[in-house]
Design an enzyme around this catalytic site. Structure first.
Site, PDB file in Angstrom:
ATOM      1  N   CYS A 239      34.429  63.303  41.731  1.00  0.00           N
ATOM      2  CA  CYS A 239      35.310  64.453  41.953  1.00  0.00           C
ATOM      3  C   CYS A 239      36.229  64.741  40.765  1.00  0.00           C
ATOM      4  CB  CYS A 239      36.117  64.264  43.231  1.00  0.00           C
ATOM      5  SG  CYS A 239      37.134  62.766  43.286  1.00  0.00           S
TER       6      CYS A 239
ATOM      7  N   HIS B 281      40.788  62.185  47.071  1.00  0.00           N
ATOM      8  CA  HIS B 281      39.824  63.202  46.637  1.00  0.00           C
ATOM      9  C   HIS B 281      40.586  64.270  45.856  1.00  0.00           C
ATOM     10  CE1 HIS B 281      36.393  65.783  46.504  1.00  0.00           C
ATOM     11  NE2 HIS B 281      36.850  66.675  47.368  1.00  0.00           N
TER      12      HIS B 281
ATOM     13  N   SER C 242      31.695  66.539  46.173  1.00  0.00           N
ATOM     14  CA  SER C 242      32.051  65.557  47.188  1.00  0.00           C
ATOM     15  C   SER C 242      30.778  65.107  47.895  1.00  0.00           C
ATOM     16  CB  SER C 242      33.034  66.163  48.204  1.00  0.00           C
ATOM     17  OG  SER C 242      33.226  65.298  49.308  1.00  0.00           O
TER      18      SER C 242
END
Length: 307
Positions: free
Chosen positions: A111, A146, A163
């Site tokens: 990410c 994330h 993702s």
């Protein structure tokens, strides 16, 4: 195999060194296996994703879809080894050099690498605002992090990224407010049984690939355990307003406040104003400094003429 890039060529030495450190711990004969794979001549060629190229007339939403499609074609890195070492404290120009390396090697990414790559591929979209959005979630006793690249075009918000979950990466720029975008991510996390704990928002990233300034990763840190739902929404909109103001100061004319501070004899305030006289009186305890200033001016002008 992850020891070579998609074109069958070995990656650069720093990347190889990082790979060997991890491979040596996981697989004692990893180097021998890698050499055997690299020397095999009958391996099928893996297609290399092409970096998107746009015509000047291509709309921004279509460009964003093409950038996201390219990021997706690189695939998510499930190997447990991060191929590109990204230091958030590096200047933007260094991160852009790293993004160029990503496009050459075409290795799977995670990410954070997708965020850097998204910035690199949207640098020529000067009407697009880009800013990092980080999430911290809780699931089954563990915390997960994330990050995506938030975008704003024409007052509509969206996101680019990668993702394991389809709903936690690309968001088309259709959300009217920043809070709507973040709430959509929160709902996506809820469907994955994750509880959103913190959101970190950065400021807009420069479009200059040679800029030596650092990316501001966490201008606003919002702890959902300490904020009500309405306060959370207000803080998100406050951050969006701050970004708009920063962009306006950087591209528009100077603010009137700055003009008044720089220009003592501003036409907006009369010379006989009591406030102006009082402020001058505070600065000058004696009126004898006035002639000294007037004498200094011809000398300064003379110096400028000689130069």
């Amino acid at each position: 195999p992850f020891f070579v890039n998609r074109g069958g060529l070995p990656v650069d030495e720093p990347t190889w060194e990082r790979m060997w450190r991890h491979v040596g711990r996981i697989h004692p004969e990893g180097e021998r296996v890698a050499q055997r794979i690299r020397g095999a001549a009958d391996l099928p060629k893996i297609p290399i994703p092409s970096v998107p190229v746009f015509q000047p007339s291509t709309p921004i939403p279509e460009r964003l879809e093409a950038v996201q499609r390219y990021i997706r074609e690189l695939q998510y890195n499930h190997t447990g080894t991060q191929f590109f070492e990204i230091k958030k404290s590096r200047p933007l120009t260094g991160l852009m050099d790293l993004a160029k390396e990503m496009t050459k090697e075409a290795l799977p990414i995670k990410c954070l690498e997708a965020v850097i790559l998204g910035i690199y591929l949207t640098n020529n979209m000067t009407t697009l605002d880009r800013f990092p959005i980080s999430f911290k979630t809780h699931f089954s006793g563990n915390y997960f992090r994330h990050i995506v690249l938030g975008v704003n075009f024409g007052g509509r918000y969206g996101a680019l990224g990668i993702s394991r979950r389809e709903e936690l990466m690309y968001k088309a720029p259709v959300f009217r407010t920043l809070s709507e975008l973040i709430f959509d991510f929160e709902e996506a996390y809820r469907r994955c049984w994750h509880t959103l704990k913190k959101v970190k928002l950065g400021h807009c990233v420069s479009h200059d690939p040679h800029s030596v300034e650092q990316i501001e990763w966490k201008r606003s840190i919002l702890d959902l355990d300490k904020l009500t739902r309405e306060d959370f929404r207000k803080e998100l909109e406050r951050h969006a307003r701050d970004m708009r103001l920063k962009i306006g100061k950087g591209t528009g004319p100077p603010s009137p406040t700055k003009d008044r501070k720089k220009d003592v004899s501003s036409p907006q305030r009369g010379q006989a104003s009591p406030h102006r006289r009082n402020s001058r009186g505070d600065r000058r305890p004696s009126g004898e400094k006035k002639p000294a200033d007037s004498k200094a001016m011809p000398d300064l002008n003379g110096y400028q003429i000689r130069v």
